[in-house]
Design a protein around this motif. Structure first.
Motif, short mmCIF file in Angstrom:
data_model
loop_
_atom_site.label_atom_id
_atom_site.label_comp_id
_atom_site.label_asym_id
_atom_site.label_seq_id
_atom_site.Cartn_x
_atom_site.Cartn_y
_atom_site.Cartn_z
N UNK A 5 -12.07 -24.23 26.68
CA UNK A 5 -11.77 -25.10 25.53
C UNK A 5 -11.45 -24.32 24.25
N UNK A 6 -12.22 -23.29 23.87
CA UNK A 6 -11.90 -22.61 22.60
C UNK A 6 -10.47 -22.10 22.54
N UNK A 7 -9.97 -21.51 23.64
CA UNK A 7 -8.60 -21.01 23.64
C UNK A 7 -7.60 -22.17 23.64
N UNK A 8 -7.94 -23.26 24.32
CA UNK A 8 -7.01 -24.38 24.42
C UNK A 8 -6.82 -25.09 23.09
N UNK A 9 -7.87 -25.13 22.26
CA UNK A 9 -7.77 -25.79 20.96
C UNK A 9 -7.45 -24.79 19.85
N UNK A 10 -7.18 -23.54 20.22
CA UNK A 10 -6.85 -22.48 19.27
C UNK A 10 -7.95 -22.33 18.21
N UNK A 11 -9.18 -22.36 18.66
CA UNK A 11 -10.31 -22.20 17.75
C UNK A 11 -11.03 -20.88 18.01
N UNK A 12 -12.08 -20.66 17.29
CA UNK A 12 -12.89 -19.44 17.50
C UNK A 12 -14.36 -19.81 17.35
N UNK A 13 -15.21 -19.00 17.96
CA UNK A 13 -16.64 -19.22 17.87
C UNK A 13 -17.14 -18.62 16.55
N UNK A 14 -17.51 -19.50 15.63
CA UNK A 14 -18.02 -19.05 14.33
C UNK A 14 -19.34 -18.31 14.52
N UNK A 15 -20.19 -18.85 15.39
CA UNK A 15 -21.45 -18.20 15.75
C UNK A 15 -21.68 -18.41 17.24
N UNK A 16 -22.42 -17.47 17.83
CA UNK A 16 -22.79 -17.61 19.23
C UNK A 16 -21.61 -17.47 20.17
N UNK A 17 -21.67 -18.19 21.27
CA UNK A 17 -20.62 -18.12 22.28
C UNK A 17 -20.47 -19.46 22.97
N UNK A 18 -19.40 -19.59 23.73
CA UNK A 18 -19.18 -20.80 24.51
C UNK A 18 -19.88 -20.65 25.86
N UNK A 19 -20.24 -21.77 26.45
CA UNK A 19 -20.92 -21.68 27.75
C UNK A 19 -19.93 -21.18 28.81
N UNK A 20 -20.48 -20.55 29.87
CA UNK A 20 -19.64 -19.95 30.91
C UNK A 20 -19.84 -20.69 32.23
N UNK A 21 -19.25 -20.12 33.29
CA UNK A 21 -19.31 -20.77 34.61
C UNK A 21 -20.74 -20.86 35.12
N UNK A 22 -21.59 -19.89 34.76
CA UNK A 22 -22.99 -19.94 35.18
C UNK A 22 -23.72 -21.14 34.61
N UNK A 23 -23.51 -21.41 33.32
CA UNK A 23 -24.12 -22.60 32.72
C UNK A 23 -23.66 -23.87 33.43
N UNK A 24 -22.37 -23.91 33.78
CA UNK A 24 -21.83 -25.11 34.42
C UNK A 24 -22.44 -25.29 35.81
N UNK A 25 -22.51 -24.23 36.59
CA UNK A 25 -23.04 -24.33 37.96
C UNK A 25 -24.51 -24.70 37.97
N UNK A 26 -25.27 -24.17 37.01
CA UNK A 26 -26.71 -24.45 36.98
C UNK A 26 -27.03 -25.76 36.26
#
Length: 392
Positions: free
Chosen positions: A130-151
């Motif tokens: 999503x961040x790349x698709x909406x041309x945004x950036x993470x102001x703080x922290x990070x976006x969730x990854x595939x591990x978060x989704x699977x768990x």
């Protein structure tokens, strides 16, 4: 009367009063310069407008996915097939529903009757791109990854406006927000959105968690393409996302940049062309006025020439040629100054100057035509004078 003699007389008439001729020419110079500058700046500005359009909008493709009662038309993993297409730079699947809008979100589980602690916000589910698709950036922290989704981890990413409303300023202590009765750990703040700016006041959760809020099916796919590939991807995306059901998807692609450039340039040209024509008319009035004054001052000369055998057409041609030469000289100088000004403005703004070659050629001709039309009435008036009346 020989053409060369006519030309010599016209030039002699111009040079007999050099200051007046220079001031008269100045009016045409200003008019032609304004005309060239306005058309040149309009073309350059129109190109810059489309350049800004190309940088963002011309590469953004959106696929709307209608809901299907039997089975989802687009699955969450379909985005992986889409990103393998040549020309796709990033893509993300998003799920929105009425159940996920206006949900009560708060930053703590304490009920404080003295102040508002809960906000009605939109919760949506999205894939990890999503961040790349909406041309945004993470102001703080990070976006969730595939591990978060699977768990199916209870994590969330909030927009920068949501963080401000909920008072979330730091992520080093793993702050939590409460959506309904359940707590979700905030791992990132998303901001500086190039598209989908409504996400700044939303909460984004992994697709495996979004089902709790009715976010089960993909409702939209956001795609960013390479410049010039939007039309091709718009035709290929439905088949890649939903083989066999691609005709049921609605693709929103940007219009052609060429048409947008032409429309923007035409609109700006129409505005500035009026200003240039007004300046040109002012120059024409100046030429007509000075030529008429010159005719009145040279009445004895006109009478003498008529007495010596000059025909009416000779007198008219002489004054028409004088005014035409004044307009031609003003057109040449004005066209040269206009080109220099357009290049200077473009260099100052760090733009690419655009100026049609025909304009540099047509501007002197326009100046000559203006001078010809401006001297028409004074020339006809001079030609109608009778020799006896002029001499008297």
């Amino acid at each position: 009367m020989h053409v060369r003699d006519l030309y010599d007389e016209a030039v002699a008439g111009m040079l007999a009063r050099p200051v007046r001729s220079a001031l008269t020419t100045l009016g045409t110079v200003l008019g032609i310069t304004t005309l060239v500058v306005t058309l040149g700046v309009a073309a350059t500005a129109g190109n810059q407008i489309v350049g800004r359009f190309d940088e963002l909008v011309a590469t953004a493709v959106t696929v709307e996915v209608p809901r299907n009662a039997h089975k989802p038309l687009v699955t969450w993993d379909a985005v992986d097939r889409l990103t393998r297409l040549r020309g796709v730079e990033s893509a993300a699947a998003v799920s929105e529903s009425e159940e996920g809008t206006n949900l009560s979100v708060r930053s703590n589980d304490l009920v404080d009757p003295t102040r508002v602690t809960a906000r009605s916000l939109t919760v949506l589910a999205a894939t990890t791109g999503l961040p790349q698709a909406v041309r945004g950036r993470m102001v703080q922290g990070r976006f969730y990854d595939a591990g978060h989704v699977q768990r199916a981890d209870r994590v969330a990413v909030i927009g920068d406006e949501t963080a401000r409303m909920l008072g979330v300023t730091r992520l080093d202590r793993a702050p939590a927000i409460f959506i309904g009765k359940h707590a979700y750990t905030v791992i990132g703040i998303l901001g500086d959105l190039g598209r989908e700016k409504n996400l700044s006041s939303a909460v984004v959760v992994p697709p495996t968690v979004g089902s709790r809020f009715g976010l089960r099916d993909v409702t939209r796919v956001l795609v960013n393409t390479s410049l010039g590939a939007a039309g091709l991807i718009a035709g290929q995306a439905p088949a890649a996302l939903s083989p066999g059901n691609g005709d049921m998807l609605q693709v929103i692609s940007p219009p052609s940049p060429t048409r947008a450039r032409d429309k923007a340039q035409d609109d700006v040209n129409a505005l500035f062309l009026i200003l240039g024509l007004v300046s040109l008319v002012v120059g024409a009035v100046g030429i007509a006025n000075v030529t008429l004054v010159t005719v009145m001052e040279r009445v004895p000369e006109i009478g003498l020439r008529r007495s010596l055998g000059a025909a009416r057409r000779h007198i008219a041609a002489q004054f028409l040629l004088e005014s035409t030469l004044i307009g031609l000289v003003g057109g040449v100088i004005g066209a040269s100054l206009g080109v220099v000004v357009v290049v200077a403005i473009a260099a100052t703004k760090q733009w690419t100057p655009l100026l049609d070659a025909w304009l540099a050629v047509a501007a002197p001709v326009a100046g000559a035509v203006v001078g010809l039309l401006a001297g028409l009435y004074p020339a006809l008036r001079a030609a109608r004078m009778e020799p006896v009346d002029a001499l008297r």
